[in-house]
Enzyme design. Structure first.
Site, PDB file in Angstrom:
ATOM      1  N   SER A  31       4.562   1.331   8.344  1.00 11.96           N
ATOM      2  CA  SER A  31       4.194   0.411   7.270  1.00 11.96           C
ATOM      3  C   SER A  31       5.415  -0.110   6.524  1.00 11.96           C
ATOM      4  O   SER A  31       6.316   0.651   6.181  1.00 11.96           O
ATOM      5  CB  SER A  31       3.274   1.100   6.273  1.00 11.96           C
ATOM      6  OG  SER A  31       1.949   1.100   6.724  1.00 11.96           O
TER       7      SER A  31
ATOM      8  N   SER B  45       1.790  -4.232   7.904  1.00 11.31           N
ATOM      9  CA  SER B  45       0.711  -3.792   7.019  1.00 11.31           C
ATOM     10  C   SER B  45      -0.122  -2.695   7.666  1.00 11.31           C
ATOM     11  O   SER B  45      -0.146  -1.562   7.206  1.00 11.31           O
ATOM     12  CB  SER B  45      -0.181  -4.977   6.646  1.00 11.31           C
ATOM     13  OG  SER B  45      -1.312  -4.552   5.918  1.00 11.31           O
TER      14      SER B  45
ATOM     15  N   HIS C   5       0.812  -1.215   0.000  1.00  9.93           N
ATOM     16  CA  HIS C   5       0.000   0.000   0.000  1.00  9.93           C
ATOM     17  C   HIS C   5       0.849   1.271   0.000  1.00  9.93           C
ATOM     18  O   HIS C   5       0.320   2.362  -0.154  1.00  9.93           O
ATOM     19  CB  HIS C   5      -0.964   0.011   1.191  1.00  9.93           C
ATOM     20  CG  HIS C   5      -0.301   0.193   2.529  1.00  9.93           C
ATOM     21  ND1 HIS C   5      -0.012  -0.854   3.371  1.00  9.93           N
ATOM     22  CD2 HIS C   5       0.121   1.304   3.175  1.00  9.93           C
ATOM     23  CE1 HIS C   5       0.555  -0.396   4.476  1.00  9.93           C
ATOM     24  NE2 HIS C   5       0.649   0.924   4.376  1.00  9.93           N
TER      25      HIS C   5
ATOM     26  N   GLY D  50       3.615   5.451   9.380  1.00  7.69           N
ATOM     27  CA  GLY D  50       5.013   5.482   8.969  1.00  7.69           C
ATOM     28  C   GLY D  50       5.746   4.192   9.233  1.00  7.69           C
ATOM     29  O   GLY D  50       6.815   3.941   8.670  1.00  7.69           O
TER      30      GLY D  50
ATOM     31  N   ASP E 129      -0.726  -7.361   0.622  1.00  9.42           N
ATOM     32  CA  ASP E 129      -0.091  -6.097   0.990  1.00  9.42           C
ATOM     33  C   ASP E 129       1.417  -6.288   1.005  1.00  9.42           C
ATOM     34  O   ASP E 129       2.058  -6.306   2.046  1.00  9.42           O
ATOM     35  CB  ASP E 129      -0.580  -5.597   2.344  1.00  9.42           C
ATOM     36  CG  ASP E 129      -0.200  -4.132   2.591  1.00  9.42           C
ATOM     37  OD1 ASP E 129       0.356  -3.508   1.663  1.00  9.42           O
ATOM     38  OD2 ASP E 129      -0.468  -3.607   3.689  1.00  9.42           O
TER      39      ASP E 129
END
Length: 393
Positions: A347, A362, A237, A345, A265
């Site tokens: 991720s 994720s 993403h 942040g 993801d």
């Protein structure tokens, strides 16, 4: 807020700019001093685990050792169970890997491997089939927003649907649950349980551009997951294939070579322009930077830690596997749920158990002040999909 120079030196051990000899020097200063047992957990790692799981130093060291044994044992125990395999998990009270089996003959074979066997009614294949029907339904029509996620729980021998608090009475939620129960009944009376989840919906953890981040793409900040030969893996993403990536210092790293979200993801980014990879996960000064030595999968119940650019190093336990998360952008399948906190942040950042890579961050709900839950995309699936090879020490 920008990191200190010391933290920037730590990051340089992950993607080092300079000559090969320089990379070796940077790595040697960023990692812990060698000991007589290179696989022994550092004092700081033990301390961080104790902080987040409420363990003494002795308990934390014992648990890490038990979990390492369980990870090595899990594939052998599953083979011993054969078609009677009903899933597995780590029991923190006994320090043992527990394997569900539907037959006593297979239970004896599992015990012979050193694992604990528990008789269950349904095989993992039967439970997974019911969950797969829910996944298929969500792929055709979005699940109600009041449904947070759904998963197989091998310990309980059921499929579990998590419903956000306050949404239990929604007509769409009731219809989703009722249809799941009907499908399960037709599949051999597989139990479907409903649990209350946080009122807050799960969300991905990308963030707008701020200073001092591992990488940027467009106006998004995300975190590096794990080094692979030729690049690194991260969350899908964060951006789409072809997107340009800059490092914490603003210099060009490479481009997204593949990306999938929702449904999955995950993504991978090529590394070039003087950057290259090493098998390191940042400890952010909380623990020594961790060397990655493999990707053996930690069982449910095992401890796990996460490294990300916002909340740095955080630990918790694996709560569930093969869970479908219902984000606002669409469902994402085959996720692993943890009670490790995370924030925007983080991720794409690393989930690691001991020295074994587990997956890339994720999304989730909550924060690192009040707590929450976070899901990750298992790393072995990413490696398989893109034909990548994990960079290991």
């Amino acid at each position: 807020m920008r990191r200190t120079t010391a933290v920037r030196v730590g990051l340089s051990a992950l993607l080092v700019l300079g000559s090969l000899s320089g990379a070796g020097a940077a790595l040697s200063t960023a990692t812990a001093a060698p000991s007589s047992d290179s696989s022994a957990p550092s004092t700081k790692l033990v301390s961080a685990l104790g902080r987040d799981l409420g363990l003494t130093e002795g308990q934390a060291r014992a648990r890490l050792s038990q979990e390492a044994t369980a990870m090595k044992l899990a594939p052998k125990a599953e083979r011993a169970a054969g078609k009677a395999f009903g899933g597995s998990w780590f029991d923190a009270d006994t320090g043992k890997l527990v394997v569900g089996v539907t037959g006593e003959k297979q239970a004896e074979a599992v015990r012979a491997t050193g694992a604990t066997a528990r008789t269950v009614r349904h095989t993992a294949k039967e439970l997974d089939a019911v969950k797969a029907r829910l996944d298929d339904k969500a792929g055709k029509k979005a699940a109600p927003a009041g449904v947070s996620s759904w998963r197989v729980d091998p310990n309980a021998g059921s499929v579990v649907i998590s419903v956000r608090r306050g949404s239990e009475g929604d007509a769409a939620v009731r219809a989703f649950v009722d249809e799941a129960k009907n499908q399960a009944a037709r599949a051999g009376s597989v139990p479907v349980a409903v649990e209350k989840a946080a009122a807050q919906a799960p969300a991905t953890l990308a963030a707008g551009t701020v200073g001092g981040d591992p990488y940027y793409t467009g106006n998004v900040r995300c975190s590096i997951g794990f080094s692979v030969q030729g690049g690194f893996v991260t969350a899908g993403h964060c951006s789409g294939a072809g997107a340009s990536v800059n490092g914490w210092d603003g210099s060009y790293i490479g481009n997204f070579q593949g990306s999938s979200f929702p449904g999955n993801d995950y993504a991978w980014v090529s590394v070039g322009s003087g950057w290259w990879t090493v098998p390191v996960v940042l400890g952010w000064g909380t623990v020594p930077d961790a060397l990655v030595r493999g990707s053996a999968e930690a069982p449910v119940g095992a401890s796990i830690c996460r490294s990300g650019s916002t909340t740095h190093w955080r630990c918790g336990t694996v709560l569930a596997k093969n869970e479908t998360v219902n984000y606002s952008q669409g469902a994402v399948y085959q996720m692993t749920k943890t009670n490790v906190c995370a924030e925007g942040g983080d991720s794409g950042g690393s989930f690691i158990s001991g020295d074994q890579a587990q997956g890339v961050t994720s999304g989730g709900w909550g924060n690192c002040s009040s707590g929450g839950e976070t899901w990750f995309q298992p790393v072995n699936e990413i490696l398989s999909v893109y034909g990548l090879r994990l960079h290991t020490a």
